[in-house]
Design an enzyme around this catalytic site. Structure first.
Site, PDB file in Angstrom:
ATOM      1  N   LEU A   1       9.474   7.148 -18.403  1.00 42.71           N
ATOM      2  CA  LEU A   1       9.862   8.427 -18.760  1.00 42.71           C
ATOM      3  C   LEU A   1       8.897   9.310 -18.159  1.00 42.71           C
ATOM      4  O   LEU A   1       7.746   9.479 -18.172  1.00 42.71           O
ATOM      5  CB  LEU A   1       9.543   8.988 -20.257  1.00 42.71           C
ATOM      6  CG  LEU A   1       9.764  10.245 -20.965  1.00 42.71           C
ATOM      7  CD1 LEU A   1      11.077  10.852 -20.333  1.00 42.71           C
ATOM      8  CD2 LEU A   1       9.824   9.877 -22.397  1.00 42.71           C
ATOM      9  N   SER A   2       9.700  10.385 -17.157  1.00 42.31           N
ATOM     10  CA  SER A   2       8.658  11.373 -16.470  1.00 42.31           C
ATOM     11  C   SER A   2       7.761  12.266 -17.279  1.00 42.31           C
ATOM     12  O   SER A   2       8.144  12.574 -18.532  1.00 42.31           O
ATOM     13  CB  SER A   2       9.599  12.088 -15.682  1.00 42.31           C
ATOM     14  OG  SER A   2      10.628  11.553 -14.669  1.00 42.31           O
ATOM     15  N   GLN A   3       6.813  12.788 -16.709  1.00 49.35           N
ATOM     16  CA  GLN A   3       5.950  13.702 -17.125  1.00 49.35           C
ATOM     17  C   GLN A   3       6.588  14.986 -17.516  1.00 49.35           C
ATOM     18  O   GLN A   3       7.224  15.569 -16.707  1.00 49.35           O
ATOM     19  CB  GLN A   3       4.808  13.914 -16.094  1.00 49.35           C
ATOM     20  CG  GLN A   3       3.815  14.714 -16.456  1.00 49.35           C
ATOM     21  CD  GLN A   3       2.981  14.908 -15.236  1.00 49.35           C
ATOM     22  OE1 GLN A   3       2.844  14.327 -14.224  1.00 49.35           O
ATOM     23  NE2 GLN A   3       2.082  16.067 -15.348  1.00 49.35           N
TER      24      GLN A   3
END
Ligand code: SAH
Length: 231
Positions: free
Chosen positions: A59-61
């Site tokens: 899950l992206s930053q």
């Protein structure tokens, strides 16, 4: 610190990092990121960190989600396509800012978990499909906005074809395992214009058939895994 306090701290960090679109900030404030992270990482849901979501995916930053969302210039009237549903978090944020969000994920297990999250949060303007997003979604094209959340060495041609005139596409372009360039393509009457939005690191866009339960790997996936682990 309570979840509410952590969330406020994250929003302040995003503001300081240059996210000034109040619609984007309030979409991030409305979507509970804790609902999209594995239980063992709940503590870190509001840290500005990328988190593992299983199947070797991440899950992206929050800062990357916010930057991409802001750069996409979404709008309540528009139809948006996302490639790489993953946890569903980026889709949930974008769904607050567009008319309908179409999202494609090649891992069925990840997609079914994301679909449950959308249902639980009553995000009814998201339509999901399992499959290879590099082919786009021809039946629903054209899209005013396209966001690719996995890195390709070259942008798949069908995605550019499915971008509406005046449309914007955002994608990380570069080699897997290295830093990639986040690019924004805008479709004009005369062709495409391209700008760089900085460096990012995404998992690879894997083209070809969808994996079955993670048990059988395609040749491409096996090669990518070997590259990732250096084996
Ligand atoms: N947007 C996601 C993060 C994506 S991680 C989130 O908010 O959580 C990248 C995702 O792209 C992974 O889940 C991976 O399985 C998926 N992916 C990789 N190649 C793909 C392809 N060709 N088509 C669709 N999804 C793909």
């Amino acid at each position: 610190m309570t979840i509410a306090a952590r969330k406020i701290r994250l929003i302040m960090q995003l503001r300081r990092a240059g996210i000034n679109d109040t619609d984007v900030l309030s979409a991030i404030e409305r979507i509970p990121r804790e609902a999209f992270v594995p239980e063992s990482f709940l503590d870190q849901a509001y840290e500005d960190l990328a988190l593992p979501i299983g199947q070797g995916q991440t899950l992206s930053q929050p800062q990357v989600v916010a930057t991409m969302t802001q750069a996409l210039r979404a709008d309540r009237r528009l139809k948006v396509l996302e490639i790489g549903t993953g946890s569903g978090y980026q889709a949930a944020v974008l769904a607050q800012l567009c008319r309908r969000l179409y999202t494609i994920e090649r891992h069925r297990e990840l997609l079914s978990v994301a679909e449950e999250r959308f249902a639980r949060l009553r995000l009814h303007n998201i339509t999901c499909r399992a499959g290879d997003g590099s082919k786009g979604w021809p039946e629903q094209a054209p899209f005013s906005r396209i966001i690719v959340t996995a890195a390709a060495q070259e942008l798949p041609a069908p995605l550019l074809d499915q971008l509406a005139p005046g449309g914007i596409l955002i994608a990380p372009i570069g080699r897997p395992g290295a830093m990639q360039e986040l690019v924004r393509m805008s479709r004009r009457d005369t062709g495409f214009t391209e700008e760089s939005l900085g460096q990012v690191r995404f998992v690879p866009l894997v083209e070809g058939p969808t994996s079955v339960g993670g048990a059988r790997k395609t040749a491409i996936e096996a090669a990518v895994d070997a590259q990732r682990t250096g084996s």
